[in-house]
Write a protein that holds these residues in place. Structure first.
Motif, short mmCIF file in Angstrom:
data_model
loop_
_atom_site.label_atom_id
_atom_site.label_comp_id
_atom_site.label_asym_id
_atom_site.label_seq_id
_atom_site.Cartn_x
_atom_site.Cartn_y
_atom_site.Cartn_z
N SER B 57 20.71 24.99 65.87
CA SER B 57 20.68 25.68 64.57
C SER B 57 21.82 25.18 63.68
CB SER B 57 20.82 27.18 64.79
OG SER B 57 21.40 27.78 63.66
N PRO B 58 21.48 24.70 62.48
CA PRO B 58 22.52 24.17 61.58
C PRO B 58 23.59 25.22 61.27
CG PRO B 58 20.32 23.80 60.67
CD PRO B 58 20.14 24.67 61.86
N GLY B 59 23.16 26.49 61.12
CA GLY B 59 24.11 27.54 60.81
C GLY B 59 25.11 27.75 61.92
N VAL B 60 24.59 27.82 63.17
CA VAL B 60 25.48 28.04 64.31
C VAL B 60 26.40 26.84 64.49
CG1 VAL B 60 25.57 28.48 66.78
CG2 VAL B 60 23.77 29.51 65.43
N ALA B 62 27.42 24.77 62.21
CA ALA B 62 28.43 24.77 61.14
C ALA B 62 29.54 25.76 61.47
CB ALA B 62 27.78 25.12 59.81
N MET B 63 29.13 26.92 62.02
CA MET B 63 30.11 27.94 62.38
C MET B 63 31.03 27.43 63.49
SD MET B 63 30.60 30.17 65.04
CE MET B 63 29.01 30.25 65.83
N TRP B 65 31.74 24.35 64.16
CA TRP B 65 32.59 23.31 63.58
C TRP B 65 33.74 23.94 62.79
CZ3 TRP B 65 34.67 18.91 63.73
CH2 TRP B 65 35.16 18.25 62.60
N THR B 66 33.42 24.97 61.99
CA THR B 66 34.47 25.68 61.24
C THR B 66 35.52 26.23 62.20
OG1 THR B 66 32.79 26.36 59.65
CG2 THR B 66 34.86 27.55 59.58
N ARG B 231 33.06 33.98 53.65
CA ARG B 231 32.56 32.61 53.58
C ARG B 231 32.93 31.81 54.82
NH1 ARG B 231 32.02 30.47 48.69
NH2 ARG B 231 30.80 28.93 49.81
N ILE B 233 33.29 31.75 58.41
CA ILE B 233 32.92 32.53 59.57
C ILE B 233 33.27 31.78 60.84
CG2 ILE B 233 31.00 33.58 60.81
CD1 ILE B 233 29.72 34.10 58.11
N PHE B 238 31.11 35.78 64.07
CA PHE B 238 29.69 35.45 64.22
C PHE B 238 29.07 36.29 65.34
CE2 PHE B 238 26.22 33.18 66.17
CZ PHE B 238 25.47 32.77 65.09
#
Lengths: 332, 284
Positions: B57-60, B62-63, B65-66, B231, B233, B238
């Motif tokens: 999942s791109p969202g997960v 990205a999270m 990675w953040t 913004r 996260i 999460f």
């Protein structure tokens, strides 16, 4: 533990009503709890722990139901009802004509009206205040940070309206398009999770404008001494709803009697005056004092400028859309 | 403690004293934890789909990675600041050192929530720093720091400096002063002695501090939630939202398992580099 309290409560002739907590506990007690306690001769307990759908589901499925009446969103009632987790509303006890059309469904009936609207710093925008969804997303005309809800509701609708989607073709919401618009705000975007947070940001002048429910917005207006202003223009009319978890300890009849008691105009007026929750019974309207009309979502003028949340769509798509919203916001 | 344990072999008092705690942990912590880990494989259906979601999942992603880069930057900044502070502590006289240590520990004891809100007051557009800069005419518009990743890093570094400084200071104290004297007497300049002798000798402390700070950073919850403005996260927030907001318990459990696995792996690495008891101040 939960099962034990449940049996104890059933013996003690209690009715447990669950809402989202905070000042709502005390205010619900005064407006709805105490009068019903007296007339039905039982104790109404207002529990502010929050009727999250997952908790209702867990309770009903494990047959450890300790809640009698829940005050959540109308679409939650539709969704949980369709999943077989709620008692149907007994319309021989509850009067379905005391709410506006569409707000009385098989497993829930509107408990109060709230509207997701625009609050702004009037000191910054004294000449031309922001009034539309387009203004919310126009950082040139209305510079400054804006606080939007960190979720689908209102944020996606307003983003799509600002992006040129016609109000009548909002649903089904195009989440990807909405998030793209939301992210175009860049550094001007703040996302709030609890409405108290939005209120604080407004009052401290950390954001120039914010979208939030009108009851909380009215507190920001009051506590800021009028520096924060609010408009119903373009706001999203939404309904909270009463629902009864399947197999509730006090029994469906008493739960429905309680719901019917909250349709009483005087009690709804009381809650509106204490808490700002918009009345669902049209009979309350003539009773509202003139100086409180500014935050009444039901006046003819305010009705004309609101659009209505599509609870049917939310009932079907809320989870899926929420996950998509969260993931797209996080993605670069 | 080890002396005592060695002399009385029959009933180790240390083990006997720890037993109730261990039992409590097992029942109240380990068992529920295993149930959470199990959710990652069983919710909503049995299988590995939650781990597939986490990986794809791109969202997960990205999270994650953040979380990784914020923790990395925080670790580097906390180590630099912590090293400087530890060095100052090391060089200070006894009275000064006591005061400095007290200041460091005091900041460690202030609740993370209060510290995050303090940064809101300091960094906000209407905050202390921006107001002063605007009033003195240095800038016209407030600088946007609050609700950005920068604000999150500032808040996290602030929290982490004591955790970085203490193991480093510990390592510095373990250095035999005669080694440094020998370096000086052989004609090394202070800078050379620091670079060639002192700094290498503090490396184990620095590495332990790095791992410790990184592990703690991964689990930050309150600080990014308050300073990041919804913004930025990180994994803890999460997981919280996946449990409470959108019921995605399986994915939440998979993320929790991942966090736990990374933490264990890093702690194992730490244990190889340094004696854990030294790191946590058990044998200072």
């Amino acid at each position: 533990m939960a099962g034990w309290t449940g049996r104890a409560q059933a013996r003690a002739r209690e009715l447990v009503v669950v809402n989202w907590g905070g000042a709502a506990v005390k205010n619900y007690e005064i407006a709805y709890g105490k009068p019903f306690s007296k007339s039905a001769n039982l104790d109404v307990v207002i529990d502010g722990s929050g009727p999250l759908p997952g908790r209702i589901k867990a309770m009903v499925e494990s047959r450890q139901v300790v809640w009698d009446v829940c005050d959540a969103d109308l679409f939650t009632a539709m969704k949980l009802g369709a999943a077989g987790l709620l008692e149907p509303i007994d319309y021989s006890i509850v009067d379905r004509t005391k709410v506006e059309p569409g707000y009385a469904v098989e497993f829930g009936i509107a408990s109060y009206i709230y509207s997701w609207g625009l609050a702004y710093d009037a000191k910054l925008f004294a000449q031309t205040p922001p009034v539309t969804a387009t203004d919310i997303f126009d950082t040139k005309k209305f510079p400054g940070k804006r606080a939007l809800y960190n979720g689908v509701q209102s944020t996606c609708e307003l983003a799509l309206l600002a992006d040129g989607v016609a109000p009548e073709s909002l649903y089904p919401l195009d989440i990807a398009r909405a998030v793209k618009k939301v992210k175009s705000l860049g550094r001007n975007l703040v996302l709030w999770s609890r409405d108290a947070e939005a209120q604080r940001l407004l009052q401290q002048g950390e954001v120039a404008l914010a979208v939030l429910g009108h009851p909380r917005a009215s507190l920001a207006v009051r506590d800021s001494g009028g520096r924060v202003q609010f408009t119903f223009n373009g706001s999203m009319r939404s309904a909270g709803a009463w629902m009864v978890p399947k197999g509730n300890p006090a029994g469906a009849v008493i739960a429905n009697q309680f719901i019917a008691s909250t349709q009483d105009p005087d009690r709804q007026l009381q809650l509106f005056l204490l808490h700002g929750s918009g009345p669902t019974n049209p009979a309350v309207e003539p009773l509202i004092p003139t100086d409180r009309q500014a935050f009444n979502p039901n006046t003819a003028a305010h009705r004309a400028v609101q659009f209505r949340r599509d609870d049917q769509w939310y009932a079907e798509k809320y989870e899926e859309a929420s996950i998509m919203f969260r993931d797209l916001i996080a993605a670069r | 403690m080890s002396e005592v344990a060695r002399t009385s072999r029959r009933i180790d008092p240390a083990q006997a004293l720890v037993a109730p705690l261990a039992l409590g942990l097992l029942l109240l912590f380990i068992v529920p934890l295993l149930r959470v880990l199990w959710l990652g494989f069983s919710e909503p259906a049995f299988g590995l789909q939650n781990y597939v979601t986490v990986a794809t999942s791109p969202g997960v992603r990205a999270m994650l990675w953040t979380t990784a880069w914020l923790s990395g930057v925080t670790t580097v900044l906390a180590l630099i600041t912590g090293y400087a502070f530890a060095l100052a502590l090391f060089c200070a006289g006894p009275t000064q050192r006591a005061w400095m240590l007290m200041g460091l520990l005091f900041s460690l004891w202030v609740s993370v929530l209060i510290r995050a809100f303090a940064w809101v007051v300091v960094l906000g557009d209407q905050g202390v720093v921006n107001q002063w800069l605007v009033e003195t005419g240095l800038i016209e518009q407030p600088i946007r720091v609050l609700h950005t990743p920068t604000a999150v890093i500032i808040g996290m570094v602030h929290y982490m400096v004591p955790l970085a400084a203490l193991p480093i200071f510990n390592a510095m104290q373990g250095i035999d002063p005669r080694v440094l004297q020998a370096g000086r007497s052989l004609g090394g300049s202070p800078a050379l002695v620091f670079r060639r002798i002192f700094f290498p000798l503090t490396m184990p402390g620095l590495l332990s501090a790095a791992i410790l700070v990184f592990v703690f950073s991964l689990g930050f919850y309150v600080t990014p939630a308050i300073l990041g403005g919804g913004r930025t996260i990180m994994i803890a927030e999460f997981i919280g939202r996946a449990v409470l907001d959108v019921p995605q318990w399986g994915v939440a459990a998979a993320c929790a398992t991942l966090l736990l696995a990374i933490t264990f792996a890093l702690m194992a690495l730490l244990a190889r580099i340094a004696d854990l008891r030294t790191v946590f101040g058990g044998r200072a």
